[in-house]
Design a protein around this motif. Structure first.
Motif, short mmCIF file in Angstrom:
data_model
loop_
_atom_site.label_atom_id
_atom_site.label_comp_id
_atom_site.label_asym_id
_atom_site.label_seq_id
_atom_site.Cartn_x
_atom_site.Cartn_y
_atom_site.Cartn_z
N ASP A 130 46.10 54.36 32.71
CA ASP A 130 45.89 53.44 33.83
C ASP A 130 44.54 52.74 33.76
OD1 ASP A 130 44.35 55.66 34.35
OD2 ASP A 130 44.71 55.62 36.52
N TRP A 178 42.38 50.00 36.38
CA TRP A 178 42.68 50.11 37.80
C TRP A 178 41.55 50.82 38.56
CZ3 TRP A 178 46.88 47.84 40.00
CH2 TRP A 178 47.92 47.47 39.15
N GLU A 228 46.58 36.75 38.07
CA GLU A 228 47.68 35.80 37.99
C GLU A 228 47.15 34.46 37.48
OE1 GLU A 228 50.53 33.93 37.33
OE2 GLU A 228 51.09 35.90 38.12
N ARG A 284 46.39 42.05 41.47
CA ARG A 284 46.49 41.91 40.02
C ARG A 284 46.15 40.49 39.60
NH1 ARG A 284 51.97 43.59 37.67
NH2 ARG A 284 52.85 42.41 39.40
N GLY A 305 48.23 46.35 33.20
CA GLY A 305 48.33 45.74 34.52
C GLY A 305 49.72 45.66 35.10
N HIS A 306 50.73 45.98 34.31
CA HIS A 306 52.10 45.99 34.83
C HIS A 306 52.38 47.30 35.55
CE1 HIS A 306 53.53 42.89 31.57
NE2 HIS A 306 52.59 42.43 32.37
N PHE A 327 51.17 52.92 37.16
CA PHE A 327 50.05 52.06 36.77
C PHE A 327 49.88 52.12 35.25
CE2 PHE A 327 49.01 53.61 41.08
CZ PHE A 327 48.92 52.39 41.74
N GLN A 358 44.57 35.38 41.28
CA GLN A 358 45.01 36.73 41.61
C GLN A 358 46.24 36.67 42.50
OE1 GLN A 358 41.25 38.27 43.36
NE2 GLN A 358 41.31 39.80 41.73
N ARG A 410 41.42 43.05 34.24
CA ARG A 410 41.78 43.09 32.82
C ARG A 410 40.52 43.15 31.96
NH1 ARG A 410 45.38 39.53 32.91
NH2 ARG A 410 47.20 40.89 32.69
N LEU A 459 48.92 46.01 45.90
CA LEU A 459 48.10 45.89 44.70
C LEU A 459 47.53 44.49 44.56
CD1 LEU A 459 50.62 47.58 42.21
CD2 LEU A 459 48.99 48.69 43.77
N VAL A 486 43.35 47.89 42.64
CA VAL A 486 42.99 46.60 42.06
C VAL A 486 42.96 46.75 40.55
CG1 VAL A 486 41.26 44.76 41.94
CG2 VAL A 486 41.58 46.03 44.08
N PHE A 487 43.56 45.77 39.85
CA PHE A 487 43.52 45.78 38.39
C PHE A 487 42.62 44.65 37.90
CE2 PHE A 487 44.90 44.46 34.16
CZ PHE A 487 44.85 45.67 33.49
#
Length: 295
Positions: A71, A74, A35, A33, A105-106, A101, A21, A59, A31, A56-57
């Protein structure tokens, strides 16, 4: 090879990363997200992350496809505006990106690309005439804005109509105008420009690993990039010119870009390597490869 990172952000900050993340501040919101490259441990505690995070995102591709919410994915710790501005300043260039949002997630900007924005702006400003710049796979248009802010005539190509609309919002927010918008498959557009005998002083490419054009055209970077680069070598002006190539495909080295470009161009002042973002907690997060040259 070089390792480069943007040095002029004030509205963006990578605070911490780890455990797959990243914790980032985009203007007034912080944020969390995913990673995939952050395989190390976080420096800050989970409690500190939660304390700082505005949203917080997580996926969940299947859920996002079924949802009508833009969105989806999220969760919010407070009531937020779902669109907000992010400003970037470098010399006389003043850009404003409209963030939002999204279900993938971008939020509408890749902060490491500011290093390329500076390069584009400085290169064009050093020319006697600002020339013409082509931006392919142009997303929300940060590089298009940088070239336009420097005075270039800019053609912005993306296969997704919503991205063109978003880019136009960014143009207006930045006080710029007259970017040429093209909704089309990049390879198809470049083939047509070559047939027309067109030339550009700058070409910017940010190809995805995989994608589809507006008419279902298939793009696979390993299969299509060589043909596209050969065509771009016919479009790029012989003098007063630059090329920028970004790649985010994991597993493709910056040396791939260097070998590919040297197959079709005679580049001067070529730089290639990795972009990364330094975090305030101490790590360096790698974020794709770059190649750029002038002649």
């Amino acid at each position: 090879m070089q390792l480069l990172f943007p040095r002029h952000w004030q509205d963006y900050e990578l605070i911490d990363s780890g455990d797959f993340q990243k914790l980032e501040r985009f203007g007034k919101y912080t944020l969390i997200r995913p990673e995939p490259q952050a395989i190390w441990k976080k420096k800050l505690s989970d409690d500190e992350w939660k304390k700082q995070a505005s949203a917080v995102f997580v996926r969940d591709s299947a859920k996002a496809r079924k949802s009508s919410r833009e969105d989806e994915g999220w969760t919010y710790s407070q009531k937020l505006n779902h669109r907000w501005p992010l400003k970037y300043r470098y010399k006389d260039m003043q850009l404003t990106m409209s963030l939002q949002f999204t279900s993938f997630g971008h939020v509408g900007v890749f902060p490491e690309q500011a290093e390329n924005w500076d390069f584009i702006y400085d290169t064009v400003k050093a020319w006697p005439e600002p020339g013409k710049v082509l931006n392919l796979f142009a997303y929300t248009g940060g590089s298009s804005l940088a070239a336009r802010a420097a005075g270039s005539e800019v053609t912005h190509v993306d296969a997704v109509k919503n991205m063109i609309t978003w880019s136009n919002d960014n143009q207006q927010a930045s006080g710029l105008k007259d970017i040429r918008w093209v909704v089309e498959d990049a390879l198809k557009f470049v083939k047509r420009e070559v047939k027309r005998g067109k030339q550009y002083n700058g070409i910017i490419l940010d190809p995805p690993a995989y994608g589809r054009g507006p008419d279902g055209e298939k793009w696979v970077i390993e299969e299509s990039l060589t043909e596209l680069m050969e065509l771009c070598s016919q479009l790029l002006a012989p003098r007063q010119a630059f090329l920028v190539l970004n790649m985010y495909s994991m597993g493709l080295s910056a040396l791939v870009s260097a070998n590919l470009v040297e197959s079709f161009f005679q580049p001067d002042n070529m730089q290639f390597g990795e972009f990364y973002l330094p975090s305030t907690s101490g790590q360096r997060l790698p974020l794709g490869t770059f190649l750029r040259f002038t002649r």
